[in-house]
Design a protein around this motif. Sequence first.
Motif, PDB file in Angstrom:
ATOM      1  N   GLY A 132       2.200   5.762  -7.878  1.00  0.00           N
ATOM      2  CA  GLY A 132       1.781   7.116  -7.548  1.00  0.00           C
ATOM      3  C   GLY A 132       2.759   8.164  -8.049  1.00  0.00           C
ATOM      4  N   ARG A 133       2.635   9.357  -7.484  1.00  0.00           N
ATOM      5  CA  ARG A 133       3.458  10.468  -7.957  1.00  0.00           C
ATOM      6  C   ARG A 133       4.432  10.974  -6.904  1.00  0.00           C
ATOM      7  N   GLN A 134       4.615  10.215  -5.846  1.00  0.00           N
ATOM      8  CA  GLN A 134       5.606  10.615  -4.845  1.00  0.00           C
ATOM      9  C   GLN A 134       6.985  10.158  -5.304  1.00  0.00           C
ATOM     10  N   TYR A 135       7.911  11.080  -5.425  1.00  0.00           N
ATOM     11  CA  TYR A 135       9.247  10.741  -5.906  1.00  0.00           C
ATOM     12  C   TYR A 135      10.342  11.059  -4.899  1.00  0.00           C
ATOM     13  N   GLU A 136       9.984  11.606  -3.762  1.00  0.00           N
ATOM     14  CA  GLU A 136      10.991  11.887  -2.737  1.00  0.00           C
ATOM     15  C   GLU A 136      11.080  10.675  -1.828  1.00  0.00           C
ATOM     16  N   LEU A 137      11.944   9.745  -2.160  1.00  0.00           N
ATOM     17  CA  LEU A 137      12.000   8.461  -1.471  1.00  0.00           C
ATOM     18  C   LEU A 137      13.252   8.297  -0.618  1.00  0.00           C
ATOM     19  N   ALA A 138      14.114   9.286  -0.585  1.00  0.00           N
ATOM     20  CA  ALA A 138      15.358   9.160   0.176  1.00  0.00           C
ATOM     21  C   ALA A 138      15.079   9.208   1.667  1.00  0.00           C
ATOM     22  N   GLY A 139      15.919   8.564   2.431  1.00  0.00           N
ATOM     23  CA  GLY A 139      15.785   8.549   3.877  1.00  0.00           C
ATOM     24  C   GLY A 139      17.109   8.242   4.534  1.00  0.00           C
ATOM     25  N   LYS A 140      17.157   8.473   5.826  1.00  0.00           N
ATOM     26  CA  LYS A 140      18.397   8.239   6.564  1.00  0.00           C
ATOM     27  C   LYS A 140      18.571   6.779   6.932  1.00  0.00           C
ATOM     28  N   LYS A 141      17.459   6.051   7.060  1.00  0.00           N
ATOM     29  CA  LYS A 141      17.525   4.659   7.494  1.00  0.00           C
ATOM     30  C   LYS A 141      17.172   3.726   6.344  1.00  0.00           C
ATOM     31  N   MET A 142      17.816   2.575   6.348  1.00  0.00           N
ATOM     32  CA  MET A 142      17.574   1.572   5.312  1.00  0.00           C
ATOM     33  C   MET A 142      16.133   1.061   5.381  1.00  0.00           C
ATOM     34  N   GLN A 143      15.557   1.002   6.569  1.00  0.00           N
ATOM     35  CA  GLN A 143      14.213   0.471   6.747  1.00  0.00           C
ATOM     36  C   GLN A 143      13.171   1.315   6.017  1.00  0.00           C
ATOM     37  N   ARG A 144      13.483   2.592   5.767  1.00  0.00           N
ATOM     38  CA  ARG A 144      12.551   3.481   5.055  1.00  0.00           C
ATOM     39  C   ARG A 144      12.339   3.031   3.612  1.00  0.00           C
ATOM     40  N   GLN A 145      13.225   2.237   3.088  1.00  0.00           N
ATOM     41  CA  GLN A 145      13.104   1.776   1.705  1.00  0.00           C
ATOM     42  C   GLN A 145      12.223   0.532   1.582  1.00  0.00           C
ATOM     43  N   PHE A 146      11.708   0.050   2.684  1.00  0.00           N
ATOM     44  CA  PHE A 146      10.748  -1.058   2.675  1.00  0.00           C
ATOM     45  C   PHE A 146       9.399  -0.476   3.076  1.00  0.00           C
ATOM     46  N   ARG A 147       8.428  -0.546   2.187  1.00  0.00           N
ATOM     47  CA  ARG A 147       7.100   0.013   2.472  1.00  0.00           C
ATOM     48  C   ARG A 147       6.114  -1.123   2.637  1.00  0.00           C
ATOM     49  N   SER A 148       5.322  -1.004   3.700  1.00  0.00           N
ATOM     50  CA  SER A 148       4.368  -2.062   4.030  1.00  0.00           C
ATOM     51  C   SER A 148       2.981  -1.717   3.498  1.00  0.00           C
ATOM     52  N   LYS A 149       2.077  -2.663   3.669  1.00  0.00           N
ATOM     53  CA  LYS A 149       0.696  -2.510   3.197  1.00  0.00           C
ATOM     54  C   LYS A 149       0.016  -1.312   3.850  1.00  0.00           C
ATOM     55  N   ASP A 150       0.197  -1.139   5.148  1.00  0.00           N
ATOM     56  CA  ASP A 150      -0.467  -0.035   5.844  1.00  0.00           C
ATOM     57  C   ASP A 150       0.028   1.324   5.348  1.00  0.00           C
ATOM     58  N   GLU A 151       1.324   1.432   5.066  1.00  0.00           N
ATOM     59  CA  GLU A 151       1.863   2.694   4.555  1.00  0.00           C
ATOM     60  C   GLU A 151       1.323   2.990   3.158  1.00  0.00           C
ATOM     61  N   LEU A 152       1.184   1.958   2.347  1.00  0.00           N
ATOM     62  CA  LEU A 152       0.738   2.162   0.969  1.00  0.00           C
ATOM     63  C   LEU A 152      -0.771   2.338   0.864  1.00  0.00           C
ATOM     64  N   LEU A 153      -1.510   1.880   1.876  1.00  0.00           N
ATOM     65  CA  LEU A 153      -2.966   2.085   1.892  1.00  0.00           C
ATOM     66  C   LEU A 153      -3.357   3.468   2.411  1.00  0.00           C
ATOM     67  N   ALA A 154      -2.419   4.165   3.034  1.00  0.00           N
ATOM     68  CA  ALA A 154      -2.719   5.492   3.589  1.00  0.00           C
ATOM     69  C   ALA A 154      -3.079   6.457   2.460  1.00  0.00           C
ATOM     70  N   PRO A 155      -3.969   7.402   2.729  1.00  0.00           N
ATOM     71  CA  PRO A 155      -4.343   8.376   1.687  1.00  0.00           C
ATOM     72  C   PRO A 155      -3.122   9.153   1.204  1.00  0.00           C
ATOM     73  N   GLN A 156      -3.084   9.402  -0.093  1.00  0.00           N
ATOM     74  CA  GLN A 156      -1.946  10.081  -0.708  1.00  0.00           C
ATOM     75  C   GLN A 156      -2.158  11.593  -0.711  1.00  0.00           C
ATOM     76  N   ALA A 157      -1.058  12.304  -0.655  1.00  0.00           N
ATOM     77  CA  ALA A 157      -1.141  13.767  -0.656  1.00  0.00           C
ATOM     78  C   ALA A 157      -1.616  14.307  -1.996  1.00  0.00           C
ATOM     79  N   ILE A 158      -1.359  13.556  -3.066  1.00  0.00           N
ATOM     80  CA  ILE A 158      -1.758  13.986  -4.404  1.00  0.00           C
ATOM     81  C   ILE A 158      -2.826  13.025  -4.917  1.00  0.00           C
ATOM     82  N   PRO A 159      -4.068  13.473  -5.076  1.00  0.00           N
ATOM     83  CA  PRO A 159      -5.118  12.568  -5.568  1.00  0.00           C
ATOM     84  C   PRO A 159      -4.860  12.137  -7.015  1.00  0.00           C
TER      85      PRO A 159
END
Length: 192
Positions: A132-159
Motif C-alpha cells: 500500500g501507500r502508508q509510509y508512517e510506520l514508526a511507533g513507540k512500542k515494538m509490537q506495532r512493527q508486527f501487523r496481523s491479518k485483521d489489521e491488514l484486512l481493514a479498509p485503507q485510508a487511501i484507495p
Amino acid sequence: MSNNRKLNFSITNILKKVLFIDLIQGLAVTFGYTFTKTMTMRYPDEETWIPYQRFRGLHTLNRNKAGRELCVGCELCAKSCPTQCITVVPMEDKTGKGIADRVAARWEINLLRCMFCGLCEDACPTEALKLGRQYELAGKKMQRQFRSKDELLAPQAIPFDFEGGVIVKARLERDEDGAVVKPDLSSQKRWW
C-alpha cells in the motif's frame, strides 16, 4: 602581455572584495526568493504527501467485491520473501469467508525485517497481497512493527485507484502507540 592579464585579474578580484560584489549577488538571490511561492510542507500537522500507486508501503490484504478474503493461504508470499518476515498459517475454511476452501488462519508480517522489495506481492496468485501507500510506520512500542491479518484486512485510508503524487490536508492524531496521520483526500494540490 601576461603581466597585464595578471594585473587585470588581480584588480578585478580586489574590486570584487572591496565592493562586496559576491555578497550583493548572494543577497539578490535570497531577496528574489522572498516573494516566490513557499515550497515547504507543513507535515504532519496540516499536510501530508500521498505517494503514487507504484509506491511500496505497508502491506494490505484485500477482499473481492463480495467481501470475501482473496488470500487462499498458499504461503507463496512467505516462501518468496528473502528476509522471511511473513508468517502464514493456512486452515480449511468451511464458513465461506474466503474465495476458496482454504484461508489464512494467521497472517503476520514483521516490518522490522521487511525491506519492501515487493516479491511477496509478485508471488501472490490471487492478488490478495498488495504493498500500500502508508509510509508512517514508526511507533513507540515494538509490537506495532508486527501487523496481523485483521489489521491488514481493514479498509485503507487511501484507495488503490487514487492516483497519488499530491499533497492533501491531514490531521495528526496521537495515541499511546504513537502518532497516526489521517489524510483528507477531498482537497489536493501538486507539489510542483
